[in-house]
Structures are given as structure tokens and as C-alpha cells.
Design an enzyme around this catalytic site. Structure first.
Site, PDB file in Angstrom:
ATOM      1  N   ARG A   1      39.325  43.385  27.765  1.00 20.25           N
ATOM      2  CA  ARG A   1      39.124  43.266  29.230  1.00 20.25           C
ATOM      3  C   ARG A   1      38.418  44.534  29.674  1.00 20.25           C
ATOM      4  O   ARG A   1      38.940  45.635  29.508  1.00 20.25           O
ATOM      5  CB  ARG A   1      40.455  43.104  29.957  1.00 20.25           C
ATOM      6  CG  ARG A   1      40.313  43.318  31.459  1.00 20.25           C
ATOM      7  CD  ARG A   1      41.493  42.860  32.258  1.00 20.25           C
ATOM      8  NE  ARG A   1      41.548  41.406  32.309  1.00 20.25           N
ATOM      9  CZ  ARG A   1      42.303  40.725  33.164  1.00 20.25           C
ATOM     10  NH1 ARG A   1      43.072  41.356  34.026  1.00 20.25           N
ATOM     11  NH2 ARG A   1      42.306  39.411  33.164  1.00 20.25           N
TER      12      ARG A   1
ATOM     13  N   HIS B   1      34.785  35.364  33.166  1.00 15.91           N
ATOM     14  CA  HIS B   1      36.207  35.244  32.816  1.00 15.91           C
ATOM     15  C   HIS B   1      36.404  33.884  32.136  1.00 15.91           C
ATOM     16  O   HIS B   1      37.016  32.974  32.691  1.00 15.91           O
ATOM     17  CB  HIS B   1      37.063  35.373  34.081  1.00 15.91           C
ATOM     18  CG  HIS B   1      38.506  35.671  33.823  1.00 15.91           C
ATOM     19  ND1 HIS B   1      39.026  35.830  32.547  1.00 15.91           N
ATOM     20  CD2 HIS B   1      39.543  35.842  34.683  1.00 15.91           C
ATOM     21  CE1 HIS B   1      40.325  36.092  32.660  1.00 15.91           C
ATOM     22  NE2 HIS B   1      40.668  36.098  33.925  1.00 15.91           N
TER      23      HIS B   1
ATOM     24  N   GLN C   1      39.875  32.081  31.567  1.00 14.70           N
ATOM     25  CA  GLN C   1      40.393  31.542  32.826  1.00 14.70           C
ATOM     26  C   GLN C   1      39.765  30.178  33.123  1.00 14.70           C
ATOM     27  O   GLN C   1      40.468  29.203  33.422  1.00 14.70           O
ATOM     28  CB  GLN C   1      40.073  32.526  33.963  1.00 14.70           C
ATOM     29  CG  GLN C   1      40.570  32.057  35.316  1.00 14.70           C
ATOM     30  CD  GLN C   1      42.087  32.057  35.388  1.00 14.70           C
ATOM     31  OE1 GLN C   1      42.730  33.047  35.071  1.00 14.70           O
ATOM     32  NE2 GLN C   1      42.675  30.946  35.801  1.00 14.70           N
TER      33      GLN C   1
ATOM     34  N   ASP D   1      39.179  32.952  44.936  1.00 20.83           N
ATOM     35  CA  ASP D   1      39.594  34.150  44.198  1.00 20.83           C
ATOM     36  C   ASP D   1      39.587  35.307  45.206  1.00 20.83           C
ATOM     37  O   ASP D   1      39.077  35.167  46.327  1.00 20.83           O
ATOM     38  CB  ASP D   1      38.607  34.403  43.038  1.00 20.83           C
ATOM     39  CG  ASP D   1      39.001  35.571  42.134  1.00 20.83           C
ATOM     40  OD1 ASP D   1      40.159  36.044  42.226  1.00 20.83           O
ATOM     41  OD2 ASP D   1      38.152  36.008  41.326  1.00 20.83           O
TER      42      ASP D   1
ATOM     43  N   CYS E   1      42.834  31.756  40.379  1.00 20.38           N
ATOM     44  CA  CYS E   1      43.121  32.354  39.066  1.00 20.38           C
ATOM     45  C   CYS E   1      44.317  33.291  39.110  1.00 20.38           C
ATOM     46  O   CYS E   1      44.921  33.557  38.073  1.00 20.38           O
ATOM     47  CB  CYS E   1      41.891  33.094  38.565  1.00 20.38           C
ATOM     48  SG  CYS E   1      41.298  34.330  39.735  1.00 20.38           S
TER      49      CYS E   1
ATOM     50  N   ARG F   1      46.835  29.091  30.569  1.00 13.63           N
ATOM     51  CA  ARG F   1      46.157  30.196  29.873  1.00 13.63           C
ATOM     52  C   ARG F   1      46.722  30.318  28.463  1.00 13.63           C
ATOM     53  O   ARG F   1      45.993  30.537  27.498  1.00 13.63           O
ATOM     54  CB  ARG F   1      46.354  31.519  30.636  1.00 13.63           C
ATOM     55  CG  ARG F   1      45.672  31.616  31.993  1.00 13.63           C
ATOM     56  CD  ARG F   1      44.172  31.783  31.873  1.00 13.63           C
ATOM     57  NE  ARG F   1      43.806  32.959  31.100  1.00 13.63           N
ATOM     58  CZ  ARG F   1      43.723  34.209  31.584  1.00 13.63           C
ATOM     59  NH1 ARG F   1      43.921  34.440  32.856  1.00 13.63           N
ATOM     60  NH2 ARG F   1      43.378  35.215  30.792  1.00 13.63           N
TER      61      ARG F   1
END
Ligand code: CP
Ligand code: NVA
Length: 306
Positions: free
Chosen positions: A101, A128, A131, A223, A263, A291
Site C-alpha cells: 500500500r 485500488h 477493493q 468514497d 469502500c 475483501r
């Protein structure tokens, strides 16, 4: 399956659906996969905070019979103490896969080029992908099929928006994106999505009007307005994005019983109201759960026996 999982754009249509099918199988029969990555080790490098990504990857490795090592931002000071190239050249001697990340997407590319072992994108400023795979998996679970579904993304044209565009393109969905002017998704990603969606029936609408975007939408997604690394822009963004809040009035303009998606983490009261995120139509905790299942599938395809 390719060596790394950096972007949904890199997946063939076959691989895209293979991940979704295997995720379903793993979710249904997790015990069948208890030994699948026995004695394998995943190094997880985090340059930003995380709840979901960290826990779901770590639990995922445990449930597949392997282990994960958490490397916090201050542990290895990636990019400062040494280059991503050297990190990759070291880690490949000890472990079987790396999850990163990071900020600049180029860091993932440098690491993946250096390391002979799989590298998985656990979020960059650009993308991402884990996700978005979990998100379309969640929608498929609820609706049975993805092709032809309409998802409206409201807010910042950020990493999550980009990966949803690329997933929607592979899935043959309709994606409508409403952002304030100046916060649109990057042209490079829009082009990739249009290219990937040429033969799937993908449709794309870009607008600055949230009410226009949600018309007929099966799911409304948002988001945070300021992503990790943009904390100093939070106040100015709050003003610019205020008309893009997903609230009951906006949800009422989508399809009847449209799902709400996010998310997480959410800034309740900013991009979404409590009554929407806590409503029966909200899928946010299913997305978070998924996830785990989807990343287990990705790790298995990348790190399992070929
Ligand atoms: N959605 C997501 O990636 O959450 P974390 O930042 O907590 O990992
Ligand atoms: N766009 C957000 C997503 C967090 C999971 C960020 O990058 O901070």
C-alpha cells in the site's frame, strides 16, 4: 495468471471472471482451501494506515495455511531508507509474495519489476483493484449478474473510482461518474476502461451532476472527499464536494431499492449521511467482508501451485 496484481486493466477477461468464480467457491467452502498456501509467507508493506486491507490479507493468509508479516510505515521506511527495487530484491529471497500500500503507483511497478515473486496492489494513489474486485463480487452476489447493471459513482475521481471503472469495463456494466469539475477520473484510466469495455457492452457517462448520474442506478457508490495523503485539502474539498453528498434525497432519484456502496472508511455526515450508510440498502459491510474472500482467490491464483 500474470505474475502481479497491480491493475484490473492487466487482467484478461478470463482472469477477471476466474477471480470472481474462485472467490465464490472460497466463500462457500473455505475449509477446502485450508492448506492451499501452506507454509507460504506474504510480506505486507504499508505506507498508509489501514483496517480492512491489513486484517483481510492477514486473515486470508492464515485461512489458506500460510502467514503474513506486517511492515508498518516506520519499519522499513520504503523509498527513504532504501529503494523499492532493493526491497523487492531482498524480499524475494525470503517470502512468497508482497502486498504494497503506497502513494505513487510507480512504486508498485518498480517493486514488481525488481521482484521475481508476485506483487499485489493494496492501494496506490492511482488504483485500488482489490477493493473494486470485492465490490463487483458483492454486486454479483446480490444481483446474480453484472452485465448491464448500472453503478453511479458520486464524488472524487480517485483511486477507488478508477478501479471501479476498470472493473465495470471488464464486467460490461454501465458506470456513471459525477464529480465536481477538476476532480474527474484521469483520462489515462478512462481510455483504458473504454478500451477494455469495447467488447463487453460497457457504457460510461461522465458528468458534474450527481442527480443525472444516479438516474436508474442499481447501486450508488461514494468514497471520502479527501483521500489518504490529501488531508491538508480536507477543508477546501468539503466545500467543493458538498453538493455531492449521498443522502436520502439523492438515493430517491436512483432505481427503486438501489444499493448504497462505499469502500470505507467513511466520513459520515460528509460524503454520506448516517441514514443512507445505515439503511437496509447499504452493502458496506458485505463489501468489507468480501475483501477477504476475493483476496484469498487472488493470492491463490498468484501464489498457489501452477
Ligand atoms: N477499504 C479499505 O481499503 O480500507 P482500509 O483503508 O482500512 O484498508
Ligand atoms: N480513496 C481512499 C480509499 C481508502 C480505502 C484513499 O485513498 O484514502
Amino acid at each position: 495468471m500474470m505474475k502481479d496484481f497491480l491493475s484490473i486493466h492487466d487482467l484478461s477477461l478470463y482472469e477477471f471472471h476466474e477471480i470472481l468464480d474462485l472467490s465464490k467457491e472460497i466463500k462457500k467452502n473455505p475449509h477446502h482451501f485450508r492448506q492451499s498456501l501452506k507454509n507460504k509467507v506474504l510480506a505486507m508493506i504499508f505506507q498508509k494506515p489501514s483496517l480492512r486491507t491489513r486484517v483481510s490479507f492477514e486473515v486470508g493468509m492464515l485461512e489458506l495455511g500460510g502467514e503474513a508479516i506486517y511492515l508498518a510505515p516506520s519499519d522499513i521506511q520504503a523509498g527513504t531508507r532504501e529503494t523499492f527495487y532493493d526491497i523487492g530484491k531482498n524480499l524475494e529471497r525470503w517470502v512468497d509474495g508482497i502486498m504494497l500500500r503506497t502513494f505513487a503507483h510507480e512504486n508498485l511497478i518498480e517493486l514488481a519489476e525488481a521482484a521475481s515473486i508476485p506483487v499485489i496492489n493494496g492501494l496506490s494513489d492511482l488504483l485500488h483493484p482489490c477493493q473494486a474486485m470485492a465490490d463487483v463480487f458483492t454486486l454479483k452476489e446480490k444481483k446474480g449478474n453484472l452485465a448491464g447493471l448500472k453503478l453511479a459513482y458520486i464524488g472524487d475521481g480517485n483511486n477507488v473510482c478508477h478501479s471501479l471503472l476498470l472493473a465495470g469495463a471488464k464486467a460490461g456494466m454501465t458506470i456513471a461518474v459525477a464529480t465536481p469539475p477538476g476532480y474527474e477520473p484521469k483520462e489515462e484510466i478512462v481510455h483504458q476502461a473504454l478500451e477494455d469495455g469495447r467488447e463487453t457492452g460497457f457504457k460510461l457517462f461522465l458528468t458534474s451532476n450527481p442527480e443525472e448520474a444516479v438516474v436508474g442506478a442499481d447501486a450508488v457508490y461514494t468514497d471520502v472527499w479527501a483521500s489518504m495523503g490529501q488531508e491538508n485539502e480536507r477543508e477546501i474539498r468539503k466545500k467543493i464536494f458538498a453538493p455531492y453528498q449521498v443522502n436520502r434525497q439523492l438515493m430517491a432519484k436512483a432505481a427503486k431499492d438501489a444499493f448504497f456502496m462505499h469502500c470505507l472508511p467513511a466520513h459520515r455526515g460528509e460524503e454520506v449521511t448516517d441514514e443512507v450508510i445505515d439503511s437496509p440498502q447499504s452493502l458496506v459491510y458485505d463489501q468489507a467482508e468480501n475483501r477477504l474472500h476475493v483476496q484469498k482467490a487472488i493470492m491463490l491464483l498468484l501464489m498457489g501451485k501452477k
